[in-house]
Design a protein around this motif. Structure first.
Motif, PDB file in Angstrom:
ATOM      1  N   CYS A   8      -4.173   6.860  -7.872  1.00  0.00           N
ATOM      2  CA  CYS A   8      -4.226   5.539  -7.418  1.00  0.00           C
ATOM      3  C   CYS A   8      -5.634   5.472  -7.000  1.00  0.00           C
ATOM      4  O   CYS A   8      -6.244   6.099  -6.703  1.00  0.00           O
TER       5      CYS A   8
ATOM      6  N   ARG B  83      -3.238  11.451   3.889  1.00  0.00           N
ATOM      7  CA  ARG B  83      -3.370  12.210   2.897  1.00  0.00           C
ATOM      8  C   ARG B  83      -2.734  13.551   3.001  1.00  0.00           C
ATOM      9  O   ARG B  83      -1.918  14.190   2.299  1.00  0.00           O
TER      10      ARG B  83
ATOM     11  N   GLU C 217       0.748  -1.342   0.076  1.00  0.00           N
ATOM     12  CA  GLU C 217       0.180   0.042  -0.012  1.00  0.00           C
ATOM     13  C   GLU C 217       0.873   1.289  -0.092  1.00  0.00           C
ATOM     14  O   GLU C 217       0.668   2.288  -0.443  1.00  0.00           O
TER      15      GLU C 217
ATOM     16  N   VAL D  91      -1.859  14.525  -0.703  1.00  0.00           N
ATOM     17  CA  VAL D  91      -2.398  13.736  -1.536  1.00  0.00           C
ATOM     18  C   VAL D  91      -3.961  13.975  -1.306  1.00  0.00           C
ATOM     19  O   VAL D  91      -4.324  14.227  -0.151  1.00  0.00           O
TER      20      VAL D  91
ATOM     21  N   PHE E 110      -7.253   8.454  -5.419  1.00  0.00           N
ATOM     22  CA  PHE E 110      -6.414   9.574  -4.993  1.00  0.00           C
ATOM     23  C   PHE E 110      -5.432  10.182  -6.149  1.00  0.00           C
ATOM     24  O   PHE E 110      -5.085   9.429  -7.100  1.00  0.00           O
TER      25      PHE E 110
ATOM     26  N   TYR F  47      -7.633   2.972  -4.108  1.00  0.00           N
ATOM     27  CA  TYR F  47      -7.624   1.816  -2.942  1.00  0.00           C
ATOM     28  C   TYR F  47      -8.730   2.136  -1.998  1.00  0.00           C
ATOM     29  O   TYR F  47      -9.296   3.194  -2.100  1.00  0.00           O
TER      30      TYR F  47
ATOM     31  N   ILE G  97       0.409   4.729  -2.621  1.00  0.00           N
ATOM     32  CA  ILE G  97       0.065   6.113  -2.453  1.00  0.00           C
ATOM     33  C   ILE G  97       1.360   6.893  -2.696  1.00  0.00           C
ATOM     34  O   ILE G  97       1.414   7.916  -3.180  1.00  0.00           O
ATOM     35  N   ASN G  98       2.550   6.317  -2.392  1.00  0.00           N
ATOM     36  CA  ASN G  98       3.753   7.131  -2.601  1.00  0.00           C
ATOM     37  C   ASN G  98       3.932   7.440  -4.136  1.00  0.00           C
ATOM     38  O   ASN G  98       4.534   8.494  -4.566  1.00  0.00           O
TER      39      ASN G  98
ATOM     40  N   PHE H 276      -5.936   5.149   3.356  1.00  0.00           N
ATOM     41  CA  PHE H 276      -5.402   6.493   3.121  1.00  0.00           C
ATOM     42  C   PHE H 276      -6.553   7.673   3.784  1.00  0.00           C
ATOM     43  O   PHE H 276      -7.014   8.515   3.201  1.00  0.00           O
TER      44      PHE H 276
END
Lengths: 362, 488
Positions: B78, B90, B63, B95, B253, B80, B67-68, B85
């Motif tokens: 992305c 965030r 995960e 993000v 995101f 998820y 997000i990175n 997140f």
């Protein structure tokens, strides 16, 4: 005392054929003798030597060393080798050890000598072969001659009864053979160690040995003192070898023979053996003999020979089936014959087993 | 190690592929056309997006990487679980949520089909909790958008005395299931602990790589499969599921253009990164624990593999043709199998049910692998010593064993040491895949820290430096060992 009886060695080639290197070698070697083994390449000299210390175990016969049959099953080869050293053509020094370590290794590990005693002995031995200052260098930095002297010292460190030298100078630059042969000569004079030396250096063999084995085709062909072998060889093969005889042979069957080709080959022969000054004489004698004096007597065998030892150059003309010289008749060209005799230093007419030979030494 | 590199390279490659930032705002699934979207390998989102051919799908195994990849601009968006997140994450990464997915996904726990009783117990527990409202309140507590404050966590009650209840998770992420120290917390974990107490069985958690964790259930290494596992008809063919405990909603995101980097200086940032990666929750303990696992597996494999390698070398140099063939075959087979495949085959097929632990199995697999390399190095090294050296030693009166140890071996070592050193370092790096067997080695330690902090760079850097130092130490150690190997 080493006694060898009916020694034989056969190899099986990868293709299944069998190669017999040693056929039937017999000899007795007394303690303190210095034996050189000479003979053409591939006649089993090295194999014979390597059979003596079981590096190449023979396939037949027996070897008795000091009353013990060393070919008996279970005989401890390493015990024998501690008394019988070996010096190799390629030196085979241990590259990961210094010169001193090379020499001290075996006495420390095998004779139970203390490191200090062994090193002292090694330095002494190095002094003997003239390399005391090289004690702490690695073999890589030595010249071939120096390496071989270290190898000899390494061998002596085990205080052997006998040393086998396997062509000790063959891998050396000619300028370096002297330093090695001098060391061996000195050993032969002073040490009393039994030495068996395989070598191609005829002068060295003659000077150093008490006895010489001439090996040929897997047997000891002739065995005698240096004088016997070099000056009065019994077998012609020995003579050809010790006198380093080079030969060029032509068979002339008819007038159609390629005489120009023969001249060209003879010229090349003269250049090869550094006797260009004799080329003119050889050409003229050959021409007179083949096209004037002996032209009725074909087939004719012409042999041009040169001895590396004596420097003697000879032309021989052989006719099969003759019992006397064809040059005795009245119709012989006298003037031509005289010219031939003038150009040669010796003119020999002799019957042989197969016919008659006229030999002119030039 | 390999994974670290792959992740870094993937990120680099994607960012190099084209750095166009979408000018258009993303508000719905239609807007995704032509964009690069990252998601978790093998997840439901992965399977659904795979059907669209107008987007470029980038799959990651953790995960953190998903997000990175958005945060660093390697992908455009992305997808998820929204709750994972959360607002805190965030904000930290700059993000924002672009839009929410339409569907809901039921998440449950996976069981072996024949394990009817266990599943029935789990279902009964969930039904009861639904009925009395405790499941709802549990979900509200854990899945709030503010995230969970680690300081409020209380150690779970886990004092069952029966047979251990072995739980596999493929997901190490708050608030689903995550580690603080040696303890697993999270929504799923709390449910599992409750189940354990209900059955009087102590709960044991194992974190397998998401790419292979399904096998652990079928291989009999665990009893229950967890980790945000969505119930799909396809999965139900092989696995029996509990009733859903929650319906997850996906979100898309994107990078938040308004999020300004904090005004703190670079040193403060690095300091903060260090604090979060190593100091908070004593996370450095993951590193030291992982280091110990990596060193243990590497050294034992080198030792065992070298012993085995001696055997292979003896076979290769033997005069018996059968043994030569065996050595040759061994090398061809072992070098022909990818290390990861060999490791998984050993774990899930060959040594399954032998009662050996994962670490022992890893050591066996790596020893088999190392023996081929070491055997080859050994026989090449011995072959490099000319036969004339053996003859010279024999002629002096040494026996064959004496000759081998005094003359041949020291020279062979001198020749072969650089090659052997290299193979040892290769092995060290190869052990970075043991995370697949739920072993917390150095690489996995970095992953766990990253999953807690969402800080991609620093843990990677620390792990890389440690691997580098280990490789250097191995080389140094071998040099010292060989240095003592003098002639007399």
């Amino acid at each position: 005392m080493i006694s060898v009886r009916h020694l034989s060695k056969t190899y099986r080639n990868p293709d299944g054929s069998i190669l017999q290197v040693l056929k039937d070698v017999n000899c007795d070697i007394d303690n303190g003798e210095v034996i050189t083994v000479i003979g053409p390449s591939g006649t089993g000299k090295s194999t014979f030597l390597r059979a003596l210390n079981l590096l190449d175990p023979p396939t037949g016969g027996e070897i008795i060393v000091d009353g013990e049959n060393i070919l008996a099953k279970g005989y401890p080869a390493h015990k024998l080798r501690r008394k019988m050293g070996m010096v190799f053509q390629q030196f085979n020094l241990f590259p990961h050890m210094t010169v001193l370590e090379n020499i001290s290794l075996a006495p420390v590990k095998l004779l139970g000598m203390s490191r200090a005693d062994a090193d002292a002995q090694s330095v002494e031995l190095l002094r003997k072969v003239g390399l005391a200052e090289k004690a702490d260098v690695y073999p890589d930095s030595l010249s071939g001659g120096q390496k071989q002297r270290v190898a000899i010292a390494r061998c002596l460190a085990m205080k052997p009864d006998a040393i086998l030298f396997d062509e000790p100078t063959s891998a050396l630059d000619p300028s370096m053979t002297g330093e090695v042969t001098s060391v061996i000569r000195q050993l032969a004079r002073e040490s009393g160690i039994t030495m068996i030396i395989v070598t191609h250096e005829m002068k060295f063999a003659r000077e150093v040995s008490t006895r010489i084995f001439f090996m040929n085709q897997g047997v000891i062909w002739e065995d005698g003192t240096p004088e016997q072998i070099f000056d009065h060889p019994v077998h012609s093969a020995t003579k050809v070898f010790v006198q380093q005889m080079q030969k060029l042979i032509f068979d002339i069957d008819s007038q159609d023979f390629d005489f120009f080709g023969m001249s060209s080959s003879m010229g090349a022969f003269c250049v090869k053996y550094s006797i260009p000054e004799k080329r003119e004489a050889i050409f003229q004698i050959t021409d007179l003999m083949t096209s004037v004096l002996l032209k009725e007597h074909y087939p004719l065998h012409v042999v041009l020979s040169y001895s590396g030892l004596t420097g003697e150059t000879a032309l021989a003309f052989m006719m099969e089936g003759y019992t006397e010289s064809p040059l005795q008749g009245v119709d012989v060209d006298r003037a031509a014959l005289e010219r031939v005799k003038e150009m040669g230093s010796q003119f020999i007419e002799e019957p042989t087993v197969k016919g008659f030979r006229i030999k002119i030494i030039i | 190690m390999r994974k670290i590199l792959l992740t870094a390279l993937a990120a680099l490659a994607i960012s190099c592929a084209g750095d166009k930032t979408p000018t258009k705002e993303i508000r719905s699934e239609e807007d995704l056309a032509g964009l690069r979207i990252s998601t978790l390998t093998g997840s439901c989102y992965d399977m659904e997006l795979s059907e669209r051919d107008d987007i470029t799908l980038v799959r990651f195994n953790t995960e953190t990487d998903i997000i990175n990849s958005v945060a660093i601009g390697a992908v455009d968006a992305c997808v998820y679980d929204e709750v994972v997140f959360n607002a805190d994450v965030r904000k930290q990464l700059g993000v924002k949520i672009a839009f929410h997915g339409k569907d809901e996904y039921p998440a449950g726990f996976g069981f072996r089909k024949e394990d009817i009783e266990l599943r029935a117990e789990c279902d009964a527990m969930l039904e009861e909790m639904k009925a009395d409202g405790s499941l709802d309140s549990l979900c509200t507590v854990w899945l709030s958008d503010e995230g969970v404050d680690p300081s409020t966590l209380t150690p779970p009650l886990n004092n069952g005395t029966g047979e251990p209840l072995r739980i596999t998770t493929g997901c190490s992420i708050a608030p689903i299931s995550f580690m603080v120290g040696d303890t697993w917390y999270g929504l799923e974990c709390e449910l599992m602990y409750r189940l354990g107490q209900r059955l009087n069985r102590p709960v044991e958690y194992k974190y397998y790589d998401s790419a292979s964790y399904m096998f652990s259930l079928f291989g009999g290494m665990s009893d229950i499969l967890t980790g945000c596992l969505f119930i799909t008809p396809e999965r139900e063919e092989t696995t029996a599921f509990s009733i859903p405990y929650y319906y997850f909603k996906p979100a898309y995101f994107v990078k938040d253009p308004e999020a300004k980097g904090s005004k703190t200086g670079i040193w403060t940032k690095i300091e903060e990164s260090f604090r979060r990666s190593l100091i908070v929750e004593q996370r450095w303990k993951y590193i030291t624990g992982g280091l110990w696992e990596t060193v243990k597996i590497t050294l034992l494999s080198i030792l065992l593999g070298s012993i085995l390698g001696c055997g292979i070398c003896a076979c290769a140099r033997s005069r018996k043709r059968g043994l030569n063939k065996f050595a040759h075959l061994y090398n061809v087979i072992v070098t022909g199998i990818p290390m990861l495949v060999l490791l998984l085959i050993m774990f899930y097929v060959v040594l399954v049910n032998t009662g050996l632990g994962a670490t022992a199995i890893a050591v066996i697999a790596f020893s088999i692998y190392f023996a081929a390399a070491a055997g080859e190095v050994f026989s090449n090294s011995l072959a490099s010593v000319p036969h004339s050296q053996t003859e010279a030693s024999l002629a002096l009166g040494f026996t064959r064993p004496q000759t081998f140890f005094t003359v041949v071996l020291p020279q062979a070592v001198r020749y072969g040491l650089p090659f052997y050193k290299r193979q040892c370092i290769e092995l060290l790096k190869a052990t970075s895949i043991v995370g697949y067997l739920a072993i917390q080695d150095l690489t996995r330690a970095g992953d766990i820290i990253r999953s807690r902090t969402f800080d991609a760079l620093l843990p990677l850097l620390i792990v890389t430096v440690i691997y580098f130092l280990l490789a250097w130490l191995i080389g140094l150690g071998l040099n010292l060992a060989a240095g003592k190997n003098r002639s007399l």
